[in-house]
Design an enzyme around this catalytic site. Structure first.
Site, PDB file in Angstrom:
ATOM      1  N   HIS A  82      -2.386  -0.937  -3.610  1.00 52.66           N
ATOM      2  CA  HIS A  82      -3.514  -0.002  -3.475  1.00 52.66           C
ATOM      3  C   HIS A  82      -3.181   1.264  -4.252  1.00 52.66           C
ATOM      4  O   HIS A  82      -2.212   1.950  -3.940  1.00 52.66           O
ATOM      5  CB  HIS A  82      -3.733   0.373  -2.006  1.00 52.66           C
ATOM      6  CG  HIS A  82      -4.174  -0.794  -1.174  1.00 52.66           C
ATOM      7  ND1 HIS A  82      -3.968  -0.851   0.176  1.00 52.66           N
ATOM      8  CD2 HIS A  82      -4.808  -1.937  -1.514  1.00 52.66           C
ATOM      9  CE1 HIS A  82      -4.470  -1.988   0.644  1.00 52.66           C
ATOM     10  NE2 HIS A  82      -4.977  -2.669  -0.368  1.00 52.66           N
ATOM     11  N   ASP A 101      -4.711  -4.302   5.640  1.00 49.70           N
ATOM     12  CA  ASP A 101      -5.035  -5.247   4.578  1.00 49.70           C
ATOM     13  C   ASP A 101      -3.870  -6.227   4.412  1.00 49.70           C
ATOM     14  O   ASP A 101      -2.709  -5.848   4.529  1.00 49.70           O
ATOM     15  CB  ASP A 101      -5.289  -4.479   3.273  1.00 49.70           C
ATOM     16  CG  ASP A 101      -6.006  -5.333   2.240  1.00 49.70           C
ATOM     17  OD1 ASP A 101      -6.554  -6.384   2.607  1.00 49.70           O
ATOM     18  OD2 ASP A 101      -6.015  -4.929   1.061  1.00 49.70           O
ATOM     19  N   SER A 108       0.858  -1.183   0.000  1.00 50.95           N
ATOM     20  CA  SER A 108       0.000   0.000   0.000  1.00 50.95           C
ATOM     21  C   SER A 108       0.899   1.241   0.000  1.00 50.95           C
ATOM     22  O   SER A 108       1.787   1.340  -0.846  1.00 50.95           O
ATOM     23  CB  SER A 108      -0.944  -0.060   1.198  1.00 50.95           C
ATOM     24  OG  SER A 108      -1.930   0.922   1.105  1.00 50.95           O
TER      25      SER A 108
END
Lengths: 293, 199
Positions: free
Chosen positions: B38, B131, B11
């Site tokens: 992401h 996540d 991310s």
């Protein structure tokens, strides 16, 4: 590993039970998404195993309907992917303009947001009066929402932005009336729309369409079912009719990859290859091979 | 070969971390590398062009229904969950966000663990959320090899920290050592050695 193995068997049995009892066939859906949805419903309903869920599905119609709604694809927006609608205006509308009548099929229309988007676009292009839009889905509940055309007002901001980006020619507010927390789409947009129950898994050809829109539905199907649906679309399209898929969907890995030609750069818009043109192409290929030999 | 496929989640700061790892992999790397990063939902092909320009190994966006092949780095398309099916093809979904993310690392990792079991390597890199933690745990439970970027070398450390808290056997590896470790794991005789050494 054992756990995964049993889960797989339990899912197969659950899908088999749904088919036998209710006639809906999800066996050819892509398994990953289906499994996630089953697991989500499992944890929400406090049921411990998929086998237990199977028992519940067989004996509780309301629970089945909840699961059916889980299985239908309900994530949609008005003018979702605005650049797709822009391409529709620029690349397809000119080809449709000279036709005496236009038949559009929205396959898997869910709650109808994209159907109203299409109606608005055709209206602004002066084509709506000679158009007929067939909006189909296998789920009666979402089809009912489509028919009513009532949506939560908090989404209007996004939809308006999409509408503007898509090349909208008017003010989006012209197309709905706000009431409390909801908006109701203008009834004139529904005038030439036919809402109907149609299941891509089991039902057959749907009229001779000039344009088929089926976006972000096929990603939930396995290859076998995708092939069936592409064939269904091919047979439902008029010569040189258009097929519009979601921005990441493609005919490329299907059996019918040669029967559709991509026509808009950066968008998954295809044109059905005329049978004769295809034959000519095969001939060309053969001559080419001969030449090379 | 002991391992088949690598799944990677990143991310905040992920672009830089991926550059460091992927640029070490040779063009004939014998495993597929599947990545969720992401990114903005409106992202264009810039990331893939950029990575291709600095990597020997081929980098491409994962296509719906595409067959997964060794020696290729696949990146999840923006705004879709990336999943792996039993027949080792990709499937996409626009289901709701998971951990506020779509694509979600957990979704990729969980479906990959179901398909590859102990033949899977999972890597959690830098990021400012959680996540990937439960997905990595699933890989661990299925017998796969798990790697977490050393939080000290991460631009955002909450994603690796969260993964460390959940995965007891994961190897915690400095960013510059992850690429070489993956290469070593791709060679079976070394893989057995490494596995014995760390256990």
């Amino acid at each position: 590993m054992k756990k995964g193995e049993n889960e797989k068997i339990e899912i197969e049995l659950l899908l088999q039970a749904i088919l036998l009892k209710y006639g809906y066939d999800f066996r050819t859906y892509a398994k990953s998404s289906l499994k996630r949805r089953i697991m989500r419903r499992l944890s929400l309903s406090g049921i411990k195993t998929i086998s237990e869920m199977q028992h519940r599905v067989l004996n509780d119609v309301n629970f089945f309907e909840t699961l059916l709604l889980d299985f239908s694809i309900n994530v949609t927006q008005m003018f979702r992917d605005p650049f797709f609608y822009k391409a529709l205006r620029e690349d397809i509308v000119p080809a449709l303009r000279n036709q005496p009548a236009i038949k559009v099929w929205h396959a898997g229309c869910a709650t109808g947001e994209e159907v109203y988007s299409m109606a608005i676009l055709l209206k602004e292009e002066g084509l709506y009066n000679k158009s007929r839009i067939y909006a189909t889905d296998f789920n009666e509940k979402v089809l009912k929402i489509s028919k009513e055309g009532i949506y939560p007002i908090d989404r209007i901001k996004d939809y308006t932005r999409n509408y503007i980006q898509s090349g909208g020619r008017s003010s989006f507010a012209d197309y709905y009336r706000a009431r409390y927390d909801f908006v109701k789409m203008d009834s004139s947009l529904r005038k030439n729309v036919v809402f109907a129950d149609h299941n891509l898994v089991t039902d057959s050809v749907f009229g001779e369409m000039d344009l088929i829109v089926c976006r972000n539905v096929l990603i939930y199907f396995n290859r076998e079912l995708q092939n069936r649906v592409f064939k269904l679309f091919f047979d439902s399209l008029s010569d040189e009719g258009f097929l519009c898929l979601g921005s990441k969907e493609t005919v490329k890995y299907s059996d019918l990859s040669d029967d559709f030609k991509a026509i808009a750069k950066g968008q998954r818009i295809y044109r059905k290859e005329n049978h004769q043109t295809s034959k000519a192409r095969i001939r060309d290929k053969k001559t080419q091979v001969k030449d090379e030999v | 070969m002991r391992y088949d496929t690598i799944v990677v989640g990143a991310s905040a700061g992920g672009m830089q971390a991926l550059r460091i790892i992927l640029s070490t992999l040779p063009a004939d790397f014998p495993m597929a590398v599947i990545i969720v990063l992401h990114i903005q939902s409106t992202s264009d092909g810039f990331l893939i062009d950029y990575l291709n320009s600095i990597c020997e190994i081929t980098v491409k966006e994962a296509d719906e229904k595409e067959k997964i092949m060794p020696g290729i780095v696949y990146i999840a398309p923006a705004n879709y969950h990336l999943q792996i099916e039993e027949d080792r093809t990709f499937s996409l979904s626009i289901d709701e966000h998971v951990n506020f993310s779509r694509p979600s690392i957990d979704v990729l990792f969980e479906t990959a663990a179901d398909v590859y079991n102990e033949k899977l390597i999972g890597v959690v890199l830098t990021g400012g959320n959680r996540d990937g933690s439960s997905g990595l745990k699933r890989i661990e439970e299925s017998g796969g090899f798990t790697i977490i970027q050393d939080p000290e070398t991460a631009i955002a450390d909450s994603m690796p920290q969260s993964a460390i808290a959940q995965c007891k056997t994961a190897r915690i590896v400095r960013i510059e050592e992850i690429g070489p470790l993956l290469i070593a794991l791709s060679e079976s005789y070394k893989a057995d050695f490494i596995c014995k050494a760390v256990k």
